[in-house]
Motif scaffolding. Sequence first.
Motif, short mmCIF file in Angstrom:
data_model
loop_
_atom_site.label_atom_id
_atom_site.label_comp_id
_atom_site.label_asym_id
_atom_site.label_seq_id
_atom_site.Cartn_x
_atom_site.Cartn_y
_atom_site.Cartn_z
N LEU A 230 -4.04 4.65 -5.15
CA LEU A 230 -3.49 3.30 -5.29
C LEU A 230 -3.84 2.42 -4.10
CD1 LEU A 230 0.03 4.30 -6.66
CD2 LEU A 230 -1.65 2.93 -7.90
N GLN A 231 -3.92 3.03 -2.91
CA GLN A 231 -4.24 2.25 -1.71
C GLN A 231 -5.66 1.69 -1.77
OE1 GLN A 231 -1.77 1.88 0.66
NE2 GLN A 231 -3.10 0.25 1.42
N ARG A 232 -6.55 2.38 -2.53
CA ARG A 232 -7.93 1.91 -2.65
C ARG A 232 -8.05 0.70 -3.58
NH1 ARG A 232 -8.25 7.35 -1.82
NH2 ARG A 232 -9.89 8.10 -0.41
N SER A 233 -7.00 0.44 -4.31
CA SER A 233 -7.02 -0.71 -5.22
C SER A 233 -6.95 -2.01 -4.42
CB SER A 233 -5.83 -0.63 -6.19
OG SER A 233 -5.66 -1.83 -6.89
N GLY A 234 -7.42 -3.07 -5.03
CA GLY A 234 -7.35 -4.37 -4.37
C GLY A 234 -6.10 -5.14 -4.69
N MET A 235 -5.16 -4.52 -5.40
CA MET A 235 -3.96 -5.23 -5.82
C MET A 235 -2.80 -4.93 -4.86
SD MET A 235 -4.19 -4.54 -9.93
CE MET A 235 -2.72 -5.55 -10.23
N GLU A 236 -2.09 -5.97 -4.49
CA GLU A 236 -0.97 -5.81 -3.57
C GLU A 236 0.14 -4.94 -4.17
OE1 GLU A 236 1.27 -5.86 -0.28
OE2 GLU A 236 -0.82 -6.56 -0.51
N ALA A 237 0.35 -5.06 -5.51
CA ALA A 237 1.37 -4.25 -6.15
C ALA A 237 1.06 -2.76 -6.01
CB ALA A 237 1.50 -4.62 -7.63
N ASP A 238 -0.23 -2.40 -6.10
CA ASP A 238 -0.62 -1.00 -5.91
C ASP A 238 -0.36 -0.55 -4.48
OD1 ASP A 238 -1.38 -0.86 -8.52
OD2 ASP A 238 -3.53 -1.07 -8.14
N HIS A 239 -0.65 -1.42 -3.51
CA HIS A 239 -0.41 -1.07 -2.11
C HIS A 239 1.08 -0.86 -1.85
CE1 HIS A 239 -4.43 -3.21 -0.93
NE2 HIS A 239 -4.61 -2.15 -1.70
N THR A 240 1.90 -1.71 -2.46
CA THR A 240 3.35 -1.57 -2.30
C THR A 240 3.83 -0.25 -2.87
OG1 THR A 240 3.65 -3.97 -2.41
CG2 THR A 240 5.58 -2.60 -2.85
N LEU A 241 3.36 0.10 -4.06
CA LEU A 241 3.76 1.36 -4.67
C LEU A 241 3.27 2.54 -3.83
CD1 LEU A 241 5.05 2.95 -6.93
CD2 LEU A 241 2.96 2.68 -8.28
N ALA A 242 2.07 2.44 -3.26
CA ALA A 242 1.56 3.52 -2.41
C ALA A 242 2.46 3.72 -1.20
CB ALA A 242 0.13 3.20 -1.96
N ARG A 243 2.92 2.63 -0.60
CA ARG A 243 3.83 2.76 0.55
C ARG A 243 5.15 3.39 0.13
NH1 ARG A 243 1.72 -2.44 1.70
NH2 ARG A 243 3.55 -3.44 0.76
N GLN A 244 5.66 3.00 -1.03
CA GLN A 244 6.91 3.58 -1.53
C GLN A 244 6.76 5.07 -1.79
OE1 GLN A 244 7.51 1.03 -4.94
NE2 GLN A 244 8.91 -0.32 -3.83
N ILE A 245 5.60 5.48 -2.31
CA ILE A 245 5.37 6.89 -2.59
C ILE A 245 5.36 7.68 -1.29
CG2 ILE A 245 3.68 8.57 -3.42
CD1 ILE A 245 2.85 6.49 -5.53
N ARG A 246 4.65 7.20 -0.28
CA ARG A 246 4.59 7.91 1.00
C ARG A 246 5.97 8.00 1.66
NH1 ARG A 246 -0.60 5.30 1.34
NH2 ARG A 246 0.34 3.48 2.34
N GLN A 247 6.74 6.94 1.58
CA GLN A 247 8.09 6.97 2.14
C GLN A 247 8.96 7.96 1.38
OE1 GLN A 247 10.07 3.18 2.20
NE2 GLN A 247 11.96 4.00 3.07
N PHE A 248 8.80 7.99 0.04
CA PHE A 248 9.57 8.93 -0.78
C PHE A 248 9.26 10.37 -0.39
CE2 PHE A 248 9.97 11.52 -4.67
CZ PHE A 248 11.28 11.26 -5.02
N VAL A 249 7.98 10.67 -0.17
CA VAL A 249 7.59 12.03 0.24
C VAL A 249 8.14 12.36 1.61
CG1 VAL A 249 5.62 13.53 0.77
CG2 VAL A 249 5.54 12.03 -1.24
#
Length: 362
Positions: free
Chosen positions: A292-311
């Motif tokens: 998701l971080q490789r995507s150019g969409m801000e929504a994907d970057h936000t979800l990627a950060r949420q996933i890492r925090q969740f882990v």
Amino acid sequence: MSRRHSPRPTDLASELPPISYVWETPNRHPRRAEWDIPDLAAPRRLTPAMRAKLERIVCRAPEVMVKITGRTKGVAHLKSHLAYITRNGELDAETEQGASLTGRAGLKDLQLRWEDDAGLDDKRRRDGSLSINIILSMPAGTDADVVKDSARAFAIETFGDNHDYVFVQHLDDKHPHVHLTVRSLGHDGKRLNPRKADLQAWRERFAGELRLRGIAAEATPRRTRGRIRKADREAVVAMRKRKITPDVDRLARKEVLSEVRGGKTANPPWDAQIKSRQDAIRRRYLDYAAELQRSGMEADHTLARQIRQFVDEMPAAETRRHALKNELSELASSRRRYVKQDVHAERRDETRGDERTRDDPL
């Protein structure tokens, strides 16, 4: 002479394992849910349904509870259970036909009908159940009316075509919940015998009905959230509240104490399996966060950060045996600290006494 082919560029998405491994149960139910169906054009990428489920998980959407609380084994048992869930007719009940049972008269009519049906069931074993009792519950603060509507829709979808049932909502607890009692014998002559996979399917269905009514509910297994220990039985919890040590606690402590005193460290094979599974789940989360971080969409970057925090915030993979060992180790350390403090205090008192003796005039 053989021709050498240049290596094909590697696509990370083609190597990612299916994200459904994160939330699937060990015993998968036969019917695949929408979030388990991959995109045929890009089988390893997140579909909208997968993404929505992943967002609910990492945002910690409320988890539904669907629990079988018991089975009624005889007419008297059935009668007492129906009296309990309706508070002796004070609470209205609703049947599979949508009929409302009000007061003791309505309750008695239902009892007589189910008693007559039980008498005609010549294939039921002596210890066979007449009904299966289920609770559908949500965390405190959930709209009680939505819980009831979702429970009604769940019951219609799950049992309406083949089983008689009755349900009652209870509001005397902080968790809004519905008691659903389903007659074991179906209209097709087959008996209801739910398995572990059926319970997970029921949880997912109930959560789906809640989402249709505006509540972002989820039905993930414990391992999805990094939890490996089962919830204690209600009887065990009740004994602890009364300051009574249950046998399960006493035996577990005895086993751990024997292990510690003997200087032996038990490494049961399931401990390694639990750790391996939890490591795999965490890797799946992080793999898709990287994608998701490789995507150019801000929504994907936000979800990627949420996933890492969740882990990062997932609890350690600790079994009950490990928790007991840590508890006993902390208790022993505390006792050693107290002993040292007492020894130092005694020495200070002795030193002061000697000084006073020397200073006293003869």
